[in-house]
Design an enzyme around this catalytic site. Structure first.
Site, PDB file in Angstrom:
ATOM      1  N   HIS A 169       0.797  -1.110   0.048  1.00 19.36           N
ATOM      2  CA  HIS A 169      -0.124  -0.136  -0.041  1.00 19.36           C
ATOM      3  C   HIS A 169       1.013   1.293   0.210  1.00 19.36           C
ATOM      4  O   HIS A 169       1.555   1.687   1.146  1.00 19.36           O
ATOM      5  CB  HIS A 169      -0.813  -0.003   1.101  1.00 19.36           C
ATOM      6  CG  HIS A 169      -2.094   1.013   1.131  1.00 19.36           C
ATOM      7  ND1 HIS A 169      -2.193   2.042   0.121  1.00 19.36           N
ATOM      8  CD2 HIS A 169      -3.334   0.957   1.701  1.00 19.36           C
ATOM      9  CE1 HIS A 169      -3.301   2.656   0.319  1.00 19.36           C
ATOM     10  NE2 HIS A 169      -4.077   1.957   1.139  1.00 19.36           N
ATOM     11  N   HIS A 172      -2.544   7.082  -0.889  1.00 22.87           N
ATOM     12  CA  HIS A 172      -3.788   7.842  -0.038  1.00 22.87           C
ATOM     13  C   HIS A 172      -2.948   8.421   1.161  1.00 22.87           C
ATOM     14  O   HIS A 172      -3.792   8.467   2.021  1.00 22.87           O
ATOM     15  CB  HIS A 172      -4.764   6.727   0.230  1.00 22.87           C
ATOM     16  CG  HIS A 172      -5.491   6.000  -0.821  1.00 22.87           C
ATOM     17  ND1 HIS A 172      -6.021   4.634  -0.619  1.00 22.87           N
ATOM     18  CD2 HIS A 172      -5.158   6.245  -2.093  1.00 22.87           C
ATOM     19  CE1 HIS A 172      -6.395   4.252  -1.760  1.00 22.87           C
ATOM     20  NE2 HIS A 172      -6.106   5.282  -2.787  1.00 22.87           N
ATOM     21  N   TYR A 174      -0.709   7.052   3.273  1.00 20.77           N
ATOM     22  CA  TYR A 174      -0.315   6.491   4.154  1.00 20.77           C
ATOM     23  C   TYR A 174       1.512   6.355   3.942  1.00 20.77           C
ATOM     24  O   TYR A 174       2.075   7.007   3.339  1.00 20.77           O
ATOM     25  CB  TYR A 174      -0.406   4.975   3.942  1.00 20.77           C
ATOM     26  CG  TYR A 174      -2.242   4.845   4.259  1.00 20.77           C
ATOM     27  CD1 TYR A 174      -2.895   5.575   5.414  1.00 20.77           C
ATOM     28  CD2 TYR A 174      -3.107   4.748   3.470  1.00 20.77           C
ATOM     29  CE1 TYR A 174      -3.890   5.623   5.978  1.00 20.77           C
ATOM     30  CE2 TYR A 174      -4.435   4.968   3.593  1.00 20.77           C
ATOM     31  CZ  TYR A 174      -4.897   5.151   4.799  1.00 20.77           C
ATOM     32  OH  TYR A 174      -6.321   5.443   5.046  1.00 20.77           O
TER      33      TYR A 174
END
Length: 364
Positions: A169, A172, A174
């Site tokens: 990930h 976004h 993070y």
């Protein structure tokens, strides 16, 4: 409407899939104590039975005390959590599906005092939250190497328990994305600097994961321009910027890029109809996943009055048929109706259960 392009088999990036439908990762926070239980296994199995070619799990916490910000987000470390995921994998495989976990560290998106470890301080490249405010000290190089190792261990464990690949990930706002973004990365060492230099942390994570899983295990990287609460943010203002950003990541060993946008039909740059997934495929030559309000009546993060176009799905299919991108991630439409792919393929779109916010309150 010719839906055949969505249901053609896919071979690429180390994956062999029955069709082009991907279940997008969506946080459900239904794993008490960080352990994905029988209800989670049944939830993912229903999507495989409903015709999803590849499932990307919700974000799973790597082995760091500040990795996530809720006590019911699943871990991908520890004996009980790994056995829980192993059962998920068995259920999905029994239904004929493929599944990869999304490996996650939220970084400075975590607030001080958040569970499951209230005493653990959030960490980030410069200790800045997404508003650019100083919250903690910048990560030390020792801390950075510890996180790199934690990602690699999670990748190794994912392979050992039978997953079909991993997704990192990096989107976004993070942790990985916080290194990418100049607003949250003000470092002056090798982990900071210009756009290409700010990929160094991610390159080290990708390289460590590759060494942990070997040459043939698929590594997917999810990235985005937008950040939570900063929907107009841009890592790359031009295709040339995007190439400078993507090239080191591709060379490090990413097999597939998962290109997160809020609306798949929006062009990424002026002068071209290509979206982010289209540009990424053109630049890297690697397979890409597009995502963003597929199969919904209203666009992601939009007010209910901002309706999607009636030809949403038809436009998607035309672009897929032109091979602008390779795979299509479907999110909330699959929360409300696990049989969304099967109904689309059978021409029964009038039978699809439409998404409502009520659907997020249960794990079905």
């Amino acid at each position: 409407m010719n839906v055949d392009p969505l249901f053609e088999p896919f071979e690429g990036g180390g994956l062999s899939l029955s069709n082009r439908v991907v279940m997008a990762p969506m946080t459900r926070a239904q794993s008490p104590g960080g352990v994905a239980g029988p209800e989670v296994a049944a939830y993912y199995r229903r999507r495989a039975e409903g015709g999803v070619g590849l499932i990307v799990t919700e974000g799973t916490a790597i082995n760091h005390p500040a990795a996530v910000s809720h006590q019911d987000i699943p871990n991908i470390h520890g004996e009980a959590s790994l056995e829980g995921w192993a059962q998920v994998v068995r259920e999905v495989h029994a239904a004929g599906g493929k599944i990869i976990p999304q490996l996650w560290h939220v970084g400075m998106a975590r607030s001080i005092g958040d569970l499951p470890n209230a005493s653990a301080l959030p960490i980030g490249p410069s200790g800045l939250n997404l508003a650019g405010e100083q919250v903690t000290e910048p990560m030390t190089k020792s801390e950075i190497q510890g996180i790199v190792s934690a990602f690699a261990q999670a990748a190794k464990d994912a392979k050992a328990i039978g997953f079909d690949g991993i997704e990192l990930h990096g989107a976004h706002g993070y942790l990985i994305d916080q290194f990418f973004w100049e607003k949250t990365n003000r470092r002056t060492d090798e982990y900071g600097g210009d756009l290409e230099a700010r990929t160094t942390f991610a390159v080290e994570v990708i390289d460590a994961c590759r060494r942990a899983v070997g040459p043939d295990f698929p590594i997917v990287l999810r990235f985005s321009q937008w950040k939570a609460g900063a929907y107009d943010a841009k890592l790359a203002e031009t295709p040339e910027d995007l190439a400078r950003f993507l090239t080191p990541l591709s060379n490090a060993g990413v097999d597939i890029f998962h290109c997160s946008t809020r609306r798949f039909w929006e062009p990424e740059f002026a002068g071209s109809e290509l979206n982010l997934a289209g540009w990424t495929k053109k630049i890297t030559g690697k397979p890409t996943i597009t995502v963003g309000s597929v199969g919904l009546d209203s666009a992601f993060t939009s007010a209910v009055t901002e309706k999607n176009e009636d030809d949403n799905l038809e436009r998607l299919l035309l672009r897929l048929d032109k091979e602008e991108f390779d795979l299509v991630a479907v999110g909330r439409a699959l929360i409300s109706d696990p049989a969304w792919p099967a109904k689309v393929q059978a021409g029964k779109t009038d039978e699809i259960i439409p998404f409502t916010s009520e659907a997020t309150k249960t794990l079905y």
